[in-house]
Design a protein around this motif. Structure first.
Motif, mmCIF file in Angstrom:
data_model
loop_
_atom_site.group_PDB
_atom_site.id
_atom_site.type_symbol
_atom_site.label_atom_id
_atom_site.label_comp_id
_atom_site.label_asym_id
_atom_site.label_seq_id
_atom_site.Cartn_x
_atom_site.Cartn_y
_atom_site.Cartn_z
ATOM 1 N N LEU A 55 -4.272 12.574 3.930
ATOM 2 C CA LEU A 55 -3.656 11.130 3.606
ATOM 3 C C LEU A 55 -2.825 10.503 4.601
ATOM 4 O O LEU A 55 -2.905 9.499 5.038
ATOM 5 C CB LEU A 55 -3.514 11.081 2.239
ATOM 6 C CG LEU A 55 -3.288 9.679 1.625
ATOM 7 C CD1 LEU A 55 -4.562 8.848 1.799
ATOM 8 C CD2 LEU A 55 -3.251 9.753 0.064
ATOM 9 N N ASP A 56 -1.657 11.254 4.639
ATOM 10 C CA ASP A 56 -0.526 10.935 5.529
ATOM 11 C C ASP A 56 -0.952 10.418 6.722
ATOM 12 O O ASP A 56 -0.499 9.526 7.299
ATOM 13 C CB ASP A 56 0.553 11.843 5.365
ATOM 14 C CG ASP A 56 1.770 11.454 6.266
ATOM 15 O OD1 ASP A 56 2.094 10.412 6.045
ATOM 16 O OD2 ASP A 56 2.106 12.221 7.227
ATOM 17 N N ALA A 57 -1.714 11.414 7.330
ATOM 18 C CA ALA A 57 -2.263 11.315 8.874
ATOM 19 C C ALA A 57 -3.036 9.788 8.858
ATOM 20 O O ALA A 57 -3.069 9.248 9.832
ATOM 21 C CB ALA A 57 -2.968 12.455 9.104
ATOM 22 N N TYR A 58 -3.930 9.683 7.823
ATOM 23 C CA TYR A 58 -4.916 8.585 7.878
ATOM 24 C C TYR A 58 -4.176 7.260 7.706
ATOM 25 O O TYR A 58 -4.341 6.381 8.506
ATOM 26 C CB TYR A 58 -5.857 8.745 6.559
ATOM 27 C CG TYR A 58 -6.745 7.453 6.339
ATOM 28 C CD1 TYR A 58 -7.845 7.544 7.059
ATOM 29 C CD2 TYR A 58 -6.606 6.639 5.526
ATOM 30 C CE1 TYR A 58 -8.505 6.134 7.031
ATOM 31 C CE2 TYR A 58 -7.258 5.625 5.475
ATOM 32 C CZ TYR A 58 -8.202 5.379 5.863
ATOM 33 O OH TYR A 58 -9.262 4.326 5.716
ATOM 34 N N LEU A 59 -3.219 7.273 6.705
ATOM 35 C CA LEU A 59 -2.341 6.072 6.613
ATOM 36 C C LEU A 59 -1.461 5.833 7.636
ATOM 37 O O LEU A 59 -1.169 4.548 7.926
ATOM 38 C CB LEU A 59 -1.484 6.086 5.260
ATOM 39 C CG LEU A 59 -2.331 6.404 3.989
ATOM 40 C CD1 LEU A 59 -1.556 6.489 2.779
ATOM 41 C CD2 LEU A 59 -3.175 5.186 3.673
ATOM 42 N N GLN A 60 -1.085 6.776 8.465
ATOM 43 C CA GLN A 60 -0.299 6.594 9.575
ATOM 44 C C GLN A 60 -1.065 5.846 10.786
ATOM 45 O O GLN A 60 -0.508 4.897 11.590
ATOM 46 C CB GLN A 60 0.132 7.957 10.441
ATOM 47 C CG GLN A 60 1.074 8.698 9.604
ATOM 48 C CD GLN A 60 2.725 7.896 9.487
ATOM 49 O OE1 GLN A 60 2.920 7.412 10.507
ATOM 50 N NE2 GLN A 60 3.491 8.567 8.751
ATOM 51 N N GLU A 61 -2.487 5.930 10.749
ATOM 52 C CA GLU A 61 -3.296 5.340 11.632
ATOM 53 C C GLU A 61 -3.837 3.998 10.988
ATOM 54 O O GLU A 61 -4.156 3.025 11.837
ATOM 55 C CB GLU A 61 -4.421 6.206 11.892
ATOM 56 C CG GLU A 61 -4.093 7.614 12.718
ATOM 57 C CD GLU A 61 -5.449 8.475 12.968
ATOM 58 O OE1 GLU A 61 -6.535 8.092 12.402
ATOM 59 O OE2 GLU A 61 -5.127 9.438 13.394
ATOM 60 N N ASN A 62 -3.580 3.865 9.903
ATOM 61 C CA ASN A 62 -4.082 2.703 8.982
ATOM 62 C C ASN A 62 -3.008 2.152 8.232
ATOM 63 O O ASN A 62 -3.020 2.168 6.786
ATOM 64 C CB ASN A 62 -5.419 3.143 8.293
ATOM 65 C CG ASN A 62 -6.553 3.275 9.066
ATOM 66 O OD1 ASN A 62 -7.221 2.670 9.743
ATOM 67 N ND2 ASN A 62 -6.603 4.777 9.172
ATOM 68 N N LYS B 82 1.541 -14.913 4.177
ATOM 69 C CA LYS B 82 0.190 -15.044 3.719
ATOM 70 C C LYS B 82 -0.352 -13.644 3.752
ATOM 71 O O LYS B 82 -0.445 -12.856 4.788
ATOM 72 C CB LYS B 82 -0.851 -15.887 4.605
ATOM 73 C CG LYS B 82 -1.954 -16.051 4.088
ATOM 74 C CD LYS B 82 -2.854 -17.030 4.987
ATOM 75 C CE LYS B 82 -4.195 -17.344 4.269
ATOM 76 N NZ LYS B 82 -5.083 -18.181 5.103
ATOM 77 N N LEU B 83 -1.016 -13.386 2.594
ATOM 78 C CA LEU B 83 -1.751 -11.931 2.467
ATOM 79 C C LEU B 83 -3.281 -11.869 2.510
ATOM 80 O O LEU B 83 -3.851 -12.776 2.069
ATOM 81 C CB LEU B 83 -1.211 -11.347 1.094
ATOM 82 C CG LEU B 83 -0.063 -10.949 0.899
ATOM 83 C CD1 LEU B 83 0.312 -10.388 -0.599
ATOM 84 C CD2 LEU B 83 0.485 -9.707 1.740
ATOM 85 N N ASP B 84 -3.587 -11.068 3.305
ATOM 86 C CA ASP B 84 -5.015 -10.689 3.547
ATOM 87 C C ASP B 84 -5.355 -9.544 2.549
ATOM 88 O O ASP B 84 -5.103 -8.269 2.654
ATOM 89 C CB ASP B 84 -5.373 -10.359 4.824
ATOM 90 C CG ASP B 84 -7.098 -9.948 4.992
ATOM 91 O OD1 ASP B 84 -7.837 -10.113 3.862
ATOM 92 O OD2 ASP B 84 -7.491 -9.358 5.981
ATOM 93 N N PHE B 85 -5.789 -9.766 1.291
ATOM 94 C CA PHE B 85 -6.010 -8.721 0.209
ATOM 95 C C PHE B 85 -7.378 -8.095 0.217
ATOM 96 O O PHE B 85 -7.567 -7.338 -0.643
ATOM 97 C CB PHE B 85 -5.744 -9.481 -1.254
ATOM 98 C CG PHE B 85 -6.723 -10.688 -1.650
ATOM 99 C CD1 PHE B 85 -6.181 -11.851 -1.356
ATOM 100 C CD2 PHE B 85 -8.095 -10.579 -2.127
ATOM 101 C CE1 PHE B 85 -6.942 -13.010 -1.680
ATOM 102 C CE2 PHE B 85 -8.630 -11.626 -2.483
ATOM 103 C CZ PHE B 85 -8.226 -12.874 -2.212
ATOM 104 N N LYS B 86 -7.969 -8.362 1.280
ATOM 105 C CA LYS B 86 -9.226 -7.513 1.199
ATOM 106 C C LYS B 86 -9.133 -6.008 1.429
ATOM 107 O O LYS B 86 -9.898 -5.167 0.734
ATOM 108 C CB LYS B 86 -10.442 -7.971 2.604
ATOM 109 C CG LYS B 86 -10.940 -9.379 2.447
ATOM 110 C CD LYS B 86 -11.594 -9.556 3.676
ATOM 111 C CE LYS B 86 -12.194 -11.051 3.430
ATOM 112 N NZ LYS B 86 -13.160 -11.744 4.824
ATOM 113 N N PRO B 87 -8.291 -5.623 2.117
ATOM 114 C CA PRO B 87 -7.879 -4.282 2.215
ATOM 115 C C PRO B 87 -7.474 -3.742 0.797
ATOM 116 O O PRO B 87 -7.891 -2.608 0.337
ATOM 117 C CB PRO B 87 -6.545 -4.175 3.231
ATOM 118 C CG PRO B 87 -6.830 -5.147 3.807
ATOM 119 C CD PRO B 87 -7.190 -6.419 2.881
#
Length: 331
Positions: A23-30, A77-82
């Motif tokens: 998960l850490d590796a994934y969140l580093q990329e995202n 301004k937040l894009d809250f789709k993610p």
């Protein structure tokens, strides 16, 4: 394993060390999704969301209401789709389970205020969590981190630490990441390092696993100079001598606790008992005469207290008795 399943297991406290690394590796990329995940956790920490017996639509409605709530402060301004995508993945994987309640009921204390967020562990507890910028933190027993509610939006990313923590810092060259203890500051741009600032042991020790950091005292009147560390180096601050001592690391001894490993390298009895007290949440009493120059070297991989004491006792010739949270050693 599917990343959505891992995210769900993080919220229920069931994620393994390997899953946390994935998960850490994934969140580093995202990094946008790292902020989304922490946003949802933060809402629960404030007690704003109650998910027990939830319906998907009610949860999404409540979440979007929080995202669009007006604030007196001027914010981006937040894009809250993610945020909704992350929320959806969690709900779909373990629909019908009170996931946020499970997260809230973990031993980690989450204290929030309008200005500051605090996360702490008690004796016998260790926790892993993400900061709003996507940085990953492992917190050792009897430790605490504090950071501003506006963390990631200011010119610097400042975290206050008591005890011991391991930080995998999300890269952001425009916003330096600083860990501040009672005696020193550690500054990094994107790296992994351990900071030991338990009050009773020393004034602070930094062990650098990757990258490069600057270590400097933060007390006024201190004459010792800052030190720069490269990967594989450590720095220890001695306020009485007013100096920072650099050394080469001996493997991962300083931060192997993040992998559920206890490591002793010619440790004396006081150091061993302090470590075991924090690790297992117990109290020790010692009777008899301790041998001169008592030292022990060894590693224990996720072992029970009984197994650890059995091994050390055989080597150092002492007996022991465990009574709940009380442990007696006899030499």
């Amino acid at each position: 394993m599917d990343i959505n399943t891992i995210i769900a297991k993080v919220f229920t406290g069931e994620a393994t060390d390997e899953e946390l690394r994935q998960l850490d590796a994934y969140l580093q990329e995202n990094p946008a999704e790292a902020k989304s995940l922490n946003f949802i956790k933060a809402l629960k920490g404030k007690g704003d969301l109650s998910i027990t017996g939830f319906s998907h639509q009610e949860t999404f409605d409540e979440l979007t209401q929080h995202v669009n709530t007006p604030s007196e402060k001027k914010v981006k301004k937040l894009d809250f789709k993610p945020y909704l995508r992350i929320a959806a993945s969690i709900l779909l994987v373990i629909a019908g389970v009170a996931i946020f309640n499970s997260y809230q009921n973990t031993p980690t204390e989450i204290i929030t205020s309008p200005q500051e967020w605090v996360r702490a562990t008690k004796s016998g507890e260790k926790r892993n969590f993400f900061l709003p910028d996507g940085s990953n933190v492992w917190l050792n027993a009897e430790s605490e981190v504090r950071f501003s509610a506006s963390f990631g939006q200011d010119s610097i990313r400042l975290v206050y630490l008591k005890g011991e923590g391991y930080f995998n810092v999300a890269k952001d060259a425009e916003h330096p990441f600083i860990v501040r203890t009672d005696y020193l500051d550690v500054t990094a741009l994107g790296t992994e390092f351990n900071v030991n600032a338990y009050d009773e042991e020393h004034h602070g020790k930094v062990a650098l696993a990757e990258g490069r950091v600057k270590v400097e005292p933060n007390r006024k009147g201190t004459s010792c100079k800052e030190a720069f560390l490269d990967a594989g180096q450590s720095a220890q601050l001695d306020m009485e001598l007013s100096k920072i001592t650099k050394a080469e690391l001996d493997g991962e001894e300083d931060y192997c606790w993040t992998k559920k490993i206890i490591s002793f390298n010619q440790a004396n009895i006081n150091h061993i008992l302090k470590t075991l007290t924090r690790w297992y949440g117990v109290e020790f009493t010692v009777s008899g005469k301790l041998p001169d120059n008592w030292r022990f070297k060894g590693e224990f991989h996720n072992e029970s207290l009984d197994n650890v004491l059995k091994s050390i006792g055989f080597s150092q010739n002492f007996s022991y008795q465990i009574k709940g949270k009380k442990v007696e050693l006899k030499f």
